[in-house]
Design an enzyme around this catalytic site. Structure first.
Site, mmCIF file in Angstrom:
data_model
loop_
_atom_site.group_PDB
_atom_site.id
_atom_site.type_symbol
_atom_site.label_atom_id
_atom_site.label_comp_id
_atom_site.label_asym_id
_atom_site.label_seq_id
_atom_site.Cartn_x
_atom_site.Cartn_y
_atom_site.Cartn_z
ATOM 1 N N HIS A 103 49.349 13.368 3.627
ATOM 2 C CA HIS A 103 48.094 12.825 4.163
ATOM 3 C C HIS A 103 48.336 11.501 4.890
ATOM 4 O O HIS A 103 47.895 11.320 6.037
ATOM 5 C CB HIS A 103 47.101 12.626 3.020
ATOM 6 C CG HIS A 103 45.765 12.132 3.453
ATOM 7 N ND1 HIS A 103 44.733 12.974 3.778
ATOM 8 C CD2 HIS A 103 45.290 10.865 3.638
ATOM 9 C CE1 HIS A 103 43.677 12.248 4.139
ATOM 10 N NE2 HIS A 103 43.997 10.967 4.057
ATOM 11 N N GLU A 104 49.033 10.590 4.217
ATOM 12 C CA GLU A 104 49.255 9.269 4.802
ATOM 13 C C GLU A 104 50.186 9.333 6.009
ATOM 14 O O GLU A 104 50.035 8.559 6.963
ATOM 15 C CB GLU A 104 49.803 8.302 3.749
ATOM 16 C CG GLU A 104 48.893 8.080 2.538
ATOM 17 C CD GLU A 104 47.501 7.575 2.910
ATOM 18 O OE1 GLU A 104 47.332 7.016 4.019
ATOM 19 O OE2 GLU A 104 46.581 7.747 2.096
ATOM 20 N N HIS A 157 48.100 9.983 9.096
ATOM 21 C CA HIS A 157 47.524 8.749 9.653
ATOM 22 C C HIS A 157 48.597 7.902 10.330
ATOM 23 O O HIS A 157 48.418 7.419 11.454
ATOM 24 C CB HIS A 157 46.882 7.914 8.530
ATOM 25 C CG HIS A 157 45.673 8.538 7.910
ATOM 26 N ND1 HIS A 157 44.653 9.087 8.643
ATOM 27 C CD2 HIS A 157 45.313 8.672 6.602
ATOM 28 C CE1 HIS A 157 43.717 9.542 7.829
ATOM 29 N NE2 HIS A 157 44.097 9.305 6.592
#
Length: 363
Positions: free
Chosen positions: A28-29, A32
């Site tokens: 997920h990170e 980003h």
């Protein structure tokens, strides 16, 4: 006293669960982080975990850190919640760029879920269908016939075999409305009474995935994987709706603690069945399915238009694009701060409920 072997036997399933979450959070990170870097946005810190830093290293302009609590993570960008003169600051980017950065984390989680579904489907010799099994002996008692292809259950479309058990479990009285495909025509079957069984206070209707035909998998991996992934997406949304409308109680929900218990339980089951290839394969498949379910769940929940979540920030970006005027940054930052506090409070309540259920032996 516990021996090293018995202690390790209790610890390793927990480590498996932590690795589960760690991989999903990392993915997920990285979504980003990678998108921010692609748009040349300054990233001040990339971290995994929460709380005090255990390890840290700075490379270039970014500090990389590993924190003590193995849940959560963050990508802290320059000017993310306040004004900055740096042209590479997050809030100085065009709204569509900010939306891309914010969506990227959830997109990677959804993609991971789809890929895991693809692995599961592609390694199965047989794939469940939505057709009633020809040898299901009690089919006639319910109004269903062997060979009927389920199209709808209580008005909800049946997309894949995964939908059957979930949609039946949402029923409150055991009386189901079906739409089936029979002899080339859609047939409405209203008020079908299903046998209700009870096991550990969980209602199970007398019809499950095993009552449906399986076919040899012909290699159409993408289509079947996508259908099952869509089924999981809808399962998450319908579960959220059931929670909001009060169909689920607080004790029915699981937070990080409860999910760790479920994952570690599946890991222990896999170890216990190592001598039985069929049971071991089933346990591994369950672990992979949980992985896909949690990954898709994380992706969707992050897209909810609530303060502190990616979806809340996306919502403000969309307002800015529509009205061509940004929301006052202080107001937005305050909303996100309040939302974060409420989110932490909710997670504490759910975690306490998980621990209480575990102590009482209910999980």
């Amino acid at each position: 006293m516990l021996s090293i072997g018995s202690l390790w036997g209790k610890v390793w399933p927990f480590l498996v669960a932590v690795l589960y979450f760690g991989f999903l959070i990392l993915a997920h990170e990285l979504g980003h982080f990678g998108t921010a870097k692609a748009f040349r946005v300054r990233v001040n810190e990339f971290s995994l975990g929460m709380g005090p830093r255990l390890l840290k290293r700075k490379r270039g302009e970014t500090l990389y850190s590993l924190k003590a609590v193995p849940f959560g993570g963050s990508v802290i960008m320059e000017g993310e919640d306040e004004s900055t003169d740096d042209t590479r600051g997050f809030l100085n980017q065009k709204p569509w760029k900010r939306i891309c950065i914010l969506v990227a984390g959830a997109f990677i989680n959804l993609l991971c879920g789809l890929l895991i579904m693809t692995i599961l489907i592609s390694t199965q010799g047989l794939v469940g269908t939505t057709k009633v099994h020809p040898e299901w002996k009690t089919a006639g008692q319910s109004g269903l016939r062997p060979g009927d292809d389920l199209r709808k259950i209580n008005g909800k479309r049946v997309i894949s075999n995964l939908d059957i058990g979930f949609l039946l479990s949402r029923d409150s009285d055991g009386t189901i409305d079906f739409v089936v495909r029979r002899d080339g025509k859609d047939v409405q079957l209203d008020g079908v009474t299903m046998e209700q069984l009870h096991k550990e206070d969980m209602k199970i209707l007398g019809l499950d995935r095993s009552d449906f035909s399986k076919v040899k998998f012909a290699g159409i991996v993408a289509g079947e994987s996508l259908r099952e992934s869509v089924s999981v997406v809808r399962l998450v949304w319908l579960s959220l709706l059931d929670m909001v409308t009060g169909k689920f109680k607080l004790t029915d929900l699981s937070g990080p603690v409860g999910v760790v218990q479920i994952i570690s339980g599946q890991a222990q089951e896999a170890q216990a069945s190592a001598g039985d290839s069929k049971a071991f394969r089933a346990a591994i498949d369950n672990l992979l399915f949980l992985f896909a379910l949690i990954s898709i769940n994380i992706g969707l929940m992050n897209l909810l238009p609530l303060p502190a979540l990616d979806g809340g920030r996306i919502f403000f970006c969309l307002i800015e694009m529509i009205f061509r005027k940004p929301i006052p940054k202080r107001f937005e930052a305050t909303l996100h701060a309040v939302g974060l506090l409420l989110l932490f409070a909710f997670m504490i309540i759910i975690s306490f409920s998980d621990i209480l259920a575990w102590v009482q032996g209910k999980r």
